[in-house]
Design a protein around this motif. Structure first.
Motif, PDB file in Angstrom:
ATOM      1  N   SER A 160       7.122   3.927  11.121  1.00 54.89           N
ATOM      2  CA  SER A 160       6.247   4.643  12.061  1.00 54.89           C
ATOM      3  C   SER A 160       4.934   4.560  11.759  1.00 54.89           C
ATOM      4  CB  SER A 160       6.777   5.988  12.223  1.00 54.89           C
ATOM      5  OG  SER A 160       6.482   6.626  11.071  1.00 54.89           O
ATOM      6  N   LEU A 161       4.470   4.382  10.509  1.00 50.30           N
ATOM      7  CA  LEU A 161       2.893   4.444  10.237  1.00 50.30           C
ATOM      8  C   LEU A 161       2.397   3.071  10.158  1.00 50.30           C
ATOM      9  CD1 LEU A 161       3.032   6.955   7.149  1.00 50.30           C
ATOM     10  CD2 LEU A 161       2.251   7.227   9.598  1.00 50.30           C
ATOM     11  N   LEU A 162       3.477   1.798   9.852  1.00 50.07           N
ATOM     12  CA  LEU A 162       2.806   0.739   9.409  1.00 50.07           C
ATOM     13  C   LEU A 162       2.819  -0.385  10.593  1.00 50.07           C
ATOM     14  CD1 LEU A 162       1.839  -1.162   7.483  1.00 50.07           C
ATOM     15  CD2 LEU A 162       4.017  -2.061   7.162  1.00 50.07           C
ATOM     16  N   PHE A 163       3.726  -0.282  11.513  1.00 53.48           N
ATOM     17  CA  PHE A 163       4.000  -1.362  12.687  1.00 53.48           C
ATOM     18  C   PHE A 163       2.926  -1.049  13.676  1.00 53.48           C
ATOM     19  CE2 PHE A 163       8.768  -2.486  12.104  1.00 53.48           C
ATOM     20  CZ  PHE A 163       8.484  -3.313  10.727  1.00 53.48           C
ATOM     21  N   PRO A 164       2.740   0.184  14.086  1.00 52.25           N
ATOM     22  CA  PRO A 164       1.600   0.175  14.939  1.00 52.25           C
ATOM     23  C   PRO A 164       0.297  -0.121  14.505  1.00 52.25           C
ATOM     24  CG  PRO A 164       2.903   2.264  15.006  1.00 52.25           C
ATOM     25  CD  PRO A 164       3.297   1.350  13.887  1.00 52.25           C
ATOM     26  N   LYS A 165       0.084   0.074  13.273  1.00 50.15           N
ATOM     27  CA  LYS A 165      -1.367  -0.523  12.712  1.00 50.15           C
ATOM     28  C   LYS A 165      -1.317  -2.140  12.629  1.00 50.15           C
ATOM     29  CE  LYS A 165      -2.432   3.465  10.140  1.00 50.15           C
ATOM     30  NZ  LYS A 165      -3.254   4.132   9.921  1.00 50.15           N
ATOM     31  N   ILE A 166      -0.223  -2.836  12.236  1.00 48.93           N
ATOM     32  CA  ILE A 166      -0.273  -4.141  12.449  1.00 48.93           C
ATOM     33  C   ILE A 166      -0.076  -5.009  13.765  1.00 48.93           C
ATOM     34  CG2 ILE A 166       0.231  -4.323   9.946  1.00 48.93           C
ATOM     35  CD1 ILE A 166       2.994  -5.180  10.550  1.00 48.93           C
ATOM     36  N   GLY A 167       0.112  -3.870  14.884  1.00 52.54           N
ATOM     37  CA  GLY A 167       0.398  -4.406  16.012  1.00 52.54           C
ATOM     38  C   GLY A 167       1.654  -4.915  16.524  1.00 52.54           C
ATOM     39  N   ILE A 168       2.540  -4.625  15.776  1.00 43.53           N
ATOM     40  CA  ILE A 168       4.005  -4.818  16.254  1.00 43.53           C
ATOM     41  C   ILE A 168       4.476  -3.895  17.205  1.00 43.53           C
ATOM     42  CG2 ILE A 168       6.452  -5.190  15.715  1.00 43.53           C
ATOM     43  CD1 ILE A 168       5.272  -6.194  13.048  1.00 43.53           C
ATOM     44  N   ARG A 169       4.658  -4.271  18.531  1.00 39.09           N
ATOM     45  CA  ARG A 169       5.440  -3.364  19.495  1.00 39.09           C
ATOM     46  C   ARG A 169       6.447  -3.957  20.191  1.00 39.09           C
ATOM     47  NH1 ARG A 169       0.998  -0.488  18.664  1.00 39.09           N
ATOM     48  NH2 ARG A 169      -0.855  -0.888  19.105  1.00 39.09           N
ATOM     49  N   LEU A 170       7.653  -3.211  20.344  1.00 35.29           N
ATOM     50  CA  LEU A 170       8.680  -3.334  20.919  1.00 35.29           C
ATOM     51  C   LEU A 170       9.121  -2.659  22.028  1.00 35.29           C
ATOM     52  CD1 LEU A 170      11.047  -3.810  17.550  1.00 35.29           C
ATOM     53  CD2 LEU A 170       9.875  -5.673  18.846  1.00 35.29           C
ATOM     54  N   GLY A 171       8.295  -1.756  22.561  1.00 36.21           N
ATOM     55  CA  GLY A 171       8.492  -0.846  23.514  1.00 36.21           C
ATOM     56  C   GLY A 171       8.257   0.604  23.119  1.00 36.21           C
ATOM     57  N   THR A 172       8.660   1.390  24.043  1.00 37.38           N
ATOM     58  CA  THR A 172       8.455   2.752  23.724  1.00 37.38           C
ATOM     59  C   THR A 172      10.032   3.463  23.678  1.00 37.38           C
ATOM     60  OG1 THR A 172       8.507   3.162  26.120  1.00 37.38           O
ATOM     61  CG2 THR A 172       6.304   2.789  25.008  1.00 37.38           C
ATOM     62  N   GLY A 173      10.066   4.591  23.181  1.00 44.18           N
ATOM     63  CA  GLY A 173      11.224   5.441  23.377  1.00 44.18           C
ATOM     64  C   GLY A 173      12.139   5.457  22.295  1.00 44.18           C
TER      65      GLY A 173
END
Length: 89
Positions: free
Chosen positions: A48-61
Motif C-alpha cells: 500500500s505504500l510502495l506500489f502507488p509510489k512506483i506507479g503500479i495501478r491495477l484499479g480501485t477498490g
C-alpha cells in the motif's frame, strides 16, 4: 502519505486475506498460518505504500487492494524463504 485509522484497519483486514492467499501460493516456507498472516499484513503495508509510489495501478477498490497485498506478501515470503535457505530456492 498519511494513513488514517480506517485505512489501517483495511490494510490489516486485507493483509490477513493476502497472507492466507500468499501462503497457499508459496508453499514450503514453514511459517504456518499465523506466520503467513503476519507476513501478509506486512506485505499489505509495504504494497500500500510502495506500489502507488512506483506507479503500479491495477484499479480501485477492495479487490485491487487484495491483489496488491497478495503480491507484496508473496514477494516478502519469497525473500524470507531465500534468506532462510542461504540463497537457494
Amino acid at each position: 502519505m498519511v494513513l488514517s485509522n480506517e485505512s489501517l484497519i483495511v490494510i490489516l483486514f486485507v493483509g490477513l486475506i493476502a497472507g492466507w492467499l500468499a501462503g497457499k501460493i508459496v508453499r514450503g516456507t514453514g511459517f504456518g498460518i499465523i506466520g503467513d498472516l503476519l507476513v501478509g499484513i506486512a506485505g499489505a503495508l509495504v504494497a500500500s505504500l510502495l506500489f502507488p509510489k512506483i506507479g503500479i495501478r491495477l484499479g480501485t477498490g477492495l479487490v485491487s487492494e487484495i491483489i496488491y497485498s497478495a503480491i507484496g506478501a508473496i514477494i516478502l515470503l519469497l525473500v524470507v524463504r531465500l534468506l532462510r535457505s542461504g540463497g537457494r530456492w
